[in-house]
Write a protein that holds these residues in place. Structure first.
Motif, PDB file in Angstrom:
ATOM      1  N   THR A   2      25.134 135.993  99.945  1.00 24.31           N
ATOM      2  CA  THR A   2      24.221 136.677 100.861  1.00 24.31           C
ATOM      3  C   THR A   2      22.844 136.886 100.239  1.00 24.31           C
ATOM      4  OG1 THR A   2      25.060 138.824 100.086  1.00 24.31           O
ATOM      5  CG2 THR A   2      26.094 137.873 102.049  1.00 24.31           C
ATOM      6  N   THR A  49      21.902 138.881  97.865  1.00 24.06           N
ATOM      7  CA  THR A  49      21.592 140.297  97.701  1.00 24.06           C
ATOM      8  C   THR A  49      21.819 140.707  96.249  1.00 24.06           C
ATOM      9  OG1 THR A  49      23.856 140.887  98.360  1.00 24.06           O
ATOM     10  CG2 THR A  49      22.157 140.890 100.076  1.00 24.06           C
ATOM     11  N   LEU A  77      29.034 138.283 110.304  1.00 24.55           N
ATOM     12  CA  LEU A  77      29.001 136.954 109.703  1.00 24.55           C
ATOM     13  C   LEU A  77      29.650 135.885 110.569  1.00 24.55           C
ATOM     14  CD1 LEU A  77      29.546 137.326 105.854  1.00 24.55           C
ATOM     15  CD2 LEU A  77      27.567 136.480 107.070  1.00 24.55           C
TER      16      LEU A  77
END
Length: 296
Positions: A218, A220, A279
């Protein structure tokens, strides 16, 4: 062996059916992160623990398991920094070797492994040399090479050394804390519960790895400290100080049950969240199905 076979072809099947997705990567490598500790434990069961010159000491089992888990983690740490997942040949070699070992055990039995090969050199010595050698001579150098290549080409995703090393902080602290417990446990917790201790190590390490996988896919920031480290710090401190006394083993079992339940709960919740919320819709997929939500 069926798991090894299916684990090797699932990616190819996904590419053929055009159903590859980050969700598949999470489930695939999330399960791999757990089995990375179960496979060594099954091999240790073949050779036995503290049953003569050919056996493996519990501390050796623990050390080798830590090396195997860190080797698995390094590949995902590499992707966290480079954006490319590179699995060294050590992974395939280890799976093939385990299959051969299982077949050999079924044919000749376990007693064969308790006989010296040459010069009082046992099969257990070959196993340890092989596992550690694959990690230190194949996996680790390849990961370091890829990281430095990304640094030289200025393609690394993280802006600083601290951010790049962040995923390694929690697993390093985990092994450090457990090593202190192993070394200074008043009741000798590793010798008393070797398989359960390795199980707890594998479950906790798997949960840490899964969170790194989600961070990498992701894009992140990885968390600084895994939440399981906080109760573990208290538990290790109470154990090595003698505060737990005779309930150290019972407390350890309770902590193992807690970490296992938390890991399973985490996997279930991630699945539900992905399926029902964001998602799966974003990726245009149904969970556990190759049918898309709508036509492209």
């Amino acid at each position: 062996m069926p798991y090894t076979h299916n684990d090797s072809i699932d990616g190819k099947h996904a590419r053929i059916t055009q159903s590859s997705s980050p969700l598949g990567e999470l489930f695939d490598h999330g399960l791999d992160s757990w089995t990375a500790s179960i496979f060594p434990m099954s091999i240790f069961s073949i050779f036995g623990c503290n049953s003569g010159d050919s056996a493996l000491a519990a501390t050796t089992m623990y050390s080798v398991t830590c090396i195997v888990l860190f080797t698995f983690m390094l590949s995902h740490w590499e992707k966290y920094n480079t954006g490319v997942l590179f699995l060294p040949w050590a992974y395939d070699i280890s799976q093939m070797s385990m299959s051969v070992l299982y077949i050999l055990t079924a044919v000749v039995g376990v007693d064969t492994f308790h006989k010296p090969l040459v010069f009082n050199f046992y099969m257990t010595h070959v196993l340890i040399t092989f596992l550690v050698g694959c990690s230190l001579l194949i996996s680790v150098p390849q990961t370091v090479h890829n990281i430095f290549r990304g640094y030289n080409q200025k393609t690394l995703l993280k802006p600083s050394l601290y951010e790049g090393l962040l995923p390694l902080l929690s697993p390093s602290l985990l092994c450090f804390l457990l090593s202190i417990w192993v070394a200074y446990s008043p009741c000798g917790i590793l010798e008393k519960q070797p398989r359960l201790f390795l199980w707890m190590l594998g479950v906790t390490f798997s949960n840490v790895t899964c969170r790194v996988i989600i961070s990498q896919m992701t894009n992140t920031r990885c968390e600084v400290f895994h939440w399981m480290l906080f109760p573990l710090i208290l538990l290790v401190g109470a154990a090595v100080s003698g505060l737990l006394g005779q309930v150290e083993e019972i407390t350890f079992i309770a902590f193992t049950l807690l970490t296992t339940a938390a890991h399973v709960h985490y996997g279930v919740c991630v699945g539900r969240f992905v399926q029902g919320k964001q998602l799966s819709k974003h990726l245009n997929i149904y969970v556990f199905s190759i049918r898309k939500r709508y036509a492209d």
